[in-house]
Scaffold this motif. Structure first.
Motif, PDB file in Angstrom:
ATOM      1  N   ILE B  67       0.816  -1.228   0.000  1.00 32.14           N
ATOM      2  CA  ILE B  67       0.000   0.000   0.000  1.00 32.14           C
ATOM      3  C   ILE B  67       0.852   1.282   0.000  1.00 32.14           C
ATOM      4  CG2 ILE B  67      -1.672   1.381   1.291  1.00 32.14           C
ATOM      5  CD1 ILE B  67      -3.043  -1.147   2.172  1.00 32.14           C
ATOM      6  N   PRO B  68       1.798   1.409   0.957  1.00 36.01           N
ATOM      7  CA  PRO B  68       2.568   2.667   0.971  1.00 36.01           C
ATOM      8  C   PRO B  68       3.371   2.858  -0.310  1.00 36.01           C
ATOM      9  CG  PRO B  68       2.923   1.405   2.987  1.00 36.01           C
ATOM     10  CD  PRO B  68       2.211   0.509   2.037  1.00 36.01           C
ATOM     11  N   PHE B  81      -3.669  13.621  -3.045  1.00 37.09           N
ATOM     12  CA  PHE B  81      -3.700  12.176  -2.835  1.00 37.09           C
ATOM     13  C   PHE B  81      -4.946  11.573  -3.492  1.00 37.09           C
ATOM     14  CE2 PHE B  81      -4.660   8.292  -0.518  1.00 37.09           C
ATOM     15  CZ  PHE B  81      -3.421   7.678  -0.538  1.00 37.09           C
ATOM     16  N   HIS B  83      -7.569   9.743  -3.185  1.00 37.93           N
ATOM     17  CA  HIS B  83      -8.393   9.057  -2.191  1.00 37.93           C
ATOM     18  C   HIS B  83      -9.289   7.990  -2.810  1.00 37.93           C
ATOM     19  CE1 HIS B  83      -7.454  11.392   1.363  1.00 37.93           C
ATOM     20  NE2 HIS B  83      -7.448  12.482   0.619  1.00 37.93           N
ATOM     21  N   ASN B  84      -9.803   8.288  -4.032  1.00 41.90           N
ATOM     22  CA  ASN B  84     -10.723   7.331  -4.642  1.00 41.90           C
ATOM     23  C   ASN B  84     -10.022   6.022  -4.994  1.00 41.90           C
ATOM     24  OD1 ASN B  84      -9.271   8.833  -6.435  1.00 41.90           O
ATOM     25  ND2 ASN B  84     -10.832   8.784  -8.048  1.00 41.90           N
ATOM     26  N   PHE B  86      -7.323   4.884  -3.590  1.00 38.68           N
ATOM     27  CA  PHE B  86      -6.969   4.269  -2.321  1.00 38.68           C
ATOM     28  C   PHE B  86      -8.168   3.501  -1.754  1.00 38.68           C
ATOM     29  CE2 PHE B  86      -6.011   4.951   2.374  1.00 38.68           C
ATOM     30  CZ  PHE B  86      -5.061   3.956   2.412  1.00 38.68           C
ATOM     31  N   ALA B  87      -9.343   4.128  -1.835  1.00 40.35           N
ATOM     32  CA  ALA B  87     -10.560   3.470  -1.346  1.00 40.35           C
ATOM     33  C   ALA B  87     -10.839   2.209  -2.154  1.00 40.35           C
ATOM     34  CB  ALA B  87     -11.744   4.422  -1.419  1.00 40.35           C
ATOM     35  N   LEU B  90      -8.562  -0.497  -0.855  1.00 41.14           N
ATOM     36  CA  LEU B  90      -9.009  -0.939   0.470  1.00 41.14           C
ATOM     37  C   LEU B  90     -10.256  -1.810   0.358  1.00 41.14           C
ATOM     38  CD1 LEU B  90      -8.554   2.258   2.671  1.00 41.14           C
ATOM     39  CD2 LEU B  90      -7.199   0.171   2.723  1.00 41.14           C
ATOM     40  N   ALA B  91     -11.200  -1.391  -0.492  1.00 40.18           N
ATOM     41  CA  ALA B  91     -12.428  -2.162  -0.650  1.00 40.18           C
ATOM     42  C   ALA B  91     -12.114  -3.536  -1.222  1.00 40.18           C
ATOM     43  CB  ALA B  91     -13.411  -1.414  -1.549  1.00 40.18           C
ATOM     44  N   LEU B  93      -9.301  -5.238  -0.911  1.00 35.40           N
ATOM     45  CA  LEU B  93      -8.667  -6.057   0.117  1.00 35.40           C
ATOM     46  C   LEU B  93      -9.677  -6.470   1.186  1.00 35.40           C
ATOM     47  CD1 LEU B  93      -5.240  -4.240   0.505  1.00 35.40           C
ATOM     48  CD2 LEU B  93      -5.765  -6.318  -0.762  1.00 35.40           C
ATOM     49  N   VAL B 130     -17.941   1.243  -3.622  1.00 33.25           N
ATOM     50  CA  VAL B 130     -16.817   1.902  -4.285  1.00 33.25           C
ATOM     51  C   VAL B 130     -17.107   2.059  -5.763  1.00 33.25           C
ATOM     52  CG1 VAL B 130     -14.488   1.494  -5.124  1.00 33.25           C
ATOM     53  CG2 VAL B 130     -14.951   1.321  -2.722  1.00 33.25           C
TER      54      VAL B 130
END
Lengths: 395, 395
Positions: B67-68, B81, B83-84, B86-87, B90-91, B93, B130
């Motif tokens: 991730i990082p 950043f 964000h979308n 990234f979301a 996350l969704a 995973l 998402v």
């Protein structure tokens, strides 16, 4: 505030659902070999173990169902959808889901200690990235009295992330070691959850209301499913909760503490766990011998619990264990019996300490006493957080 | 493109790690009662079951660590950043982690069918939210030949979400029913994963490169951990992979298909699974009797596999089962033996069909034949996707 009402109603449904599901699944767990025998009972019947995975799953599913509601306004207006808040919720749920998986795997497979410390750290990684992206505030406010020397705040940078990672590890394990009698794990988690929720409700009118609303989104379904679990885990336990429960609970508290910026307040609600941890340190690090189980000894004739004890051969005593024993004796925190060759002391948990201070008692009464202590500590925490904090910090 | 190189290197590490971890954990699984006996071997030794949870966990942890790195540029410049995106990750995973948990719980507890269908649907909820927020494109492009009547695209609205939810359920269960001989589950997943990765690499220069890069972020660690699992699961299997593996794999394929917008292409790589599913329907829906296990019968003397059979009493035959049998007979897709009172046919899986068409063979050869079929189908899928699609659609 509609969304809080909706999550409250959803949580009620989650309570009923969990309450109904647990008895239905009990046999499934026993059949799968997931059961234990209650060491503090005369009956040797099989009690299903790791039922925390049931309440944890319902908690998670409730949160999933709540996602479209929590972001209902955002969904209407997709141009201004709060992607960052959405990512926060996803990261929180991801970390909790990971702990649920790890806890259940631990209950089934009996993992080694190194995995138990490593995996919560990794599970909190998505959380830390979200924190970095959305806030990246790594400063502690300095108390007024120290500002002359340190300034108004101290930025500890990368160490703040280490602190947050360790918070997750601490919370998950702190509950796990204050356990062993019916209803204690779940009971303390309920008290901590209620304390956090009260704090959120008090702060809901402040300027950080969004953060506290976020915390409520997670804490309310958690509390509901945990209460349902407590009903079945209360004395005499019909189910055991397993490491699963402790892990999920610890991670949930760490998650709301980190993402809603009140991790120090969350730690204040952990006073009994911190005391228990510090008191346990000599045994955990094997400075003083530590038997496999430290839970109280059951006296079947009188149906009461008595402090369990550890035997220390005098020849094994080193400088450090001597010093610790002396300090504990001076502070009257230990019940020691000495003969020529050895010393026996009570096992160093506050559960045994309660039995020493207040005398032998039934399991039920002991749980209630310890939970009352937890409630008292939460009251102290609120005193520290509000009147005292204004002495050290500007409001 | 640096990030793809890094995820590639991380995946190699994940491969070595998984490969080393599996033998170490084998005994732990057997001790926990998670083992099975290989029905297609003379030896009756205990083979650890549900090892898919190990490769799944390493897959998940690798993704966490990535991730990082994936958002390295974003982290430098927090103002912009993504964000979308990234979301999205996350969704993805979160959905995969949920399936890992569900799959493992299923292996341990042996859940009922209704949970198996319900929970993947719920696990895909974060994914659908998402999708709604980031894309909400619910239209299918219409082939050129039909545009006169339907227009260039058809918007199916809410049904598109139903389709995506069902995709997750289909993918998770499709692999699960094409299974039963050493290495087949994992082998087919490897072929599908390789097909998806090839497709991503081909499209990496197109204008949808971001979506395909995202897919690679997930598929590469998945492929690496799965290859390590295959090494231990290949004939003769030293470990079984369990439902856990099928669930995680299915969800992973569904996730990249949905979030990277090539769900139809993903389905093209499932041709053998679709054929097997359609062929199985009469037995799955109990129109024709279905024994508990449909895997081939092991002939210990010759060390070969022979088609397993189902017995249908003639008095139980209805109109529908008669019709189906007739169709299958005309199409030469069934090996039927009839006597006065009953008909026996081979169990309706393509595994048994292969044995009928190509004769009895060793387990190893059967797996290789079926996997070759899977590879051939993937080639057909690419033919459909590229030369043929340009006949039906504008490029």
């Amino acid at each position: 505030m509609w969304s809080i009402l909706i999550v409250f109603l959803l949580s009620i449904v989650a309570y009923w659902f969990t309450d109904g599901l647990i008895p239905k699944l009990r046999d499934l767990f026993v059949k799968a070999g997931l059961f234990g025998v209650d060491l503090c009972k005369t009956s040797k019947s099989k009690v299903p173990e790791a039922i925390g995975v049931v309440s944890g799953c319902v908690f998670l599913v409730t949160s999933f169902l709540f996602i479209p509601i929590a972001f209902g306004n955002g969904l209407m207006d997709r141009e201004h959808f709060p992607h960052n808040e959405f990512a926060e919720l996803l990261a929180a749920l991801l970390s909790i889901c990971c702990m649920l998986l790890l806890g259940f795997a631990d209950d089934v497979l009996d993992l080694r200690w190194r995995y138990k410390l490593l995996l919560p750290t990794i599970a909190s990684l998505p959380l830390l990235v979200v924190y970095y992206v959305n806030f990246n505030s790594t400063s502690f406010a300095v108390p007024i009295q120290l500002r002359e020397w340190l300034g108004t705040s101290v930025n500890i940078g990368f160490l703040y992330y280490v602190y947050m990672g360790m918070l997750a590890v601490f919370c998950t394990n702190a509950i796990n070691i204050l356990a062993g009698i019916n209803g204690l794990e779940v009971g303390q988690a309920v008290v901590i959850a209620l304390s956090i929720i009260s704090f959120n409700l008090m702060e809901l009118r402040g300027d950080q209301y969004k953060a506290h609303q976020f915390s409520l989104y997670i804490m309310l379904p958690y509390l509901a499913t945990t209460l349902a679990l407590l009903k079945h885990n209360w004395y005499p336990s019909k189910v055991f909760v397993g490491d699963t429960f402790c892990y999920v609970s610890g991670m949930t508290f760490a998650v709301v503490g980190i993402l809603s910026h009140f991790s120090k307040t969350v730690l204040l609600f952990f006073i009994p766990q911190v005391i228990n941890f510090v008191y346990s340190v000599p045994q955990i690090f094997h400075i003083i011998p530590c038997p496999r189980h430290r839970l109280p000894k059951y006296n079947g004739e009188l149906d009461i619990l008595q402090p369990s004890r550890a035997l220390i051969p005098k020849q094994d005593m080193g400088f450090l264990s001597n010093l610790i024993l002396k300090i504990l004796t001076v502070l009257r925190l230990v019940d020691r019996v000495e003969d020529k060759e050895s010393i026996t002391i009570n096992n160093l948990t506050i559960i045994n300490l309660f039995l020493i201070k207040f005398g032998d008692m039934t399991e039920n009464k002991l749980t209630i006493s310890l939970l009352s202590f937890q409630v008292a500590c939460s009251c102290v925490a609120f005193l520290i957080r509000y009147p005292m904090a204004s002495y050290f910090y500007d409001s």
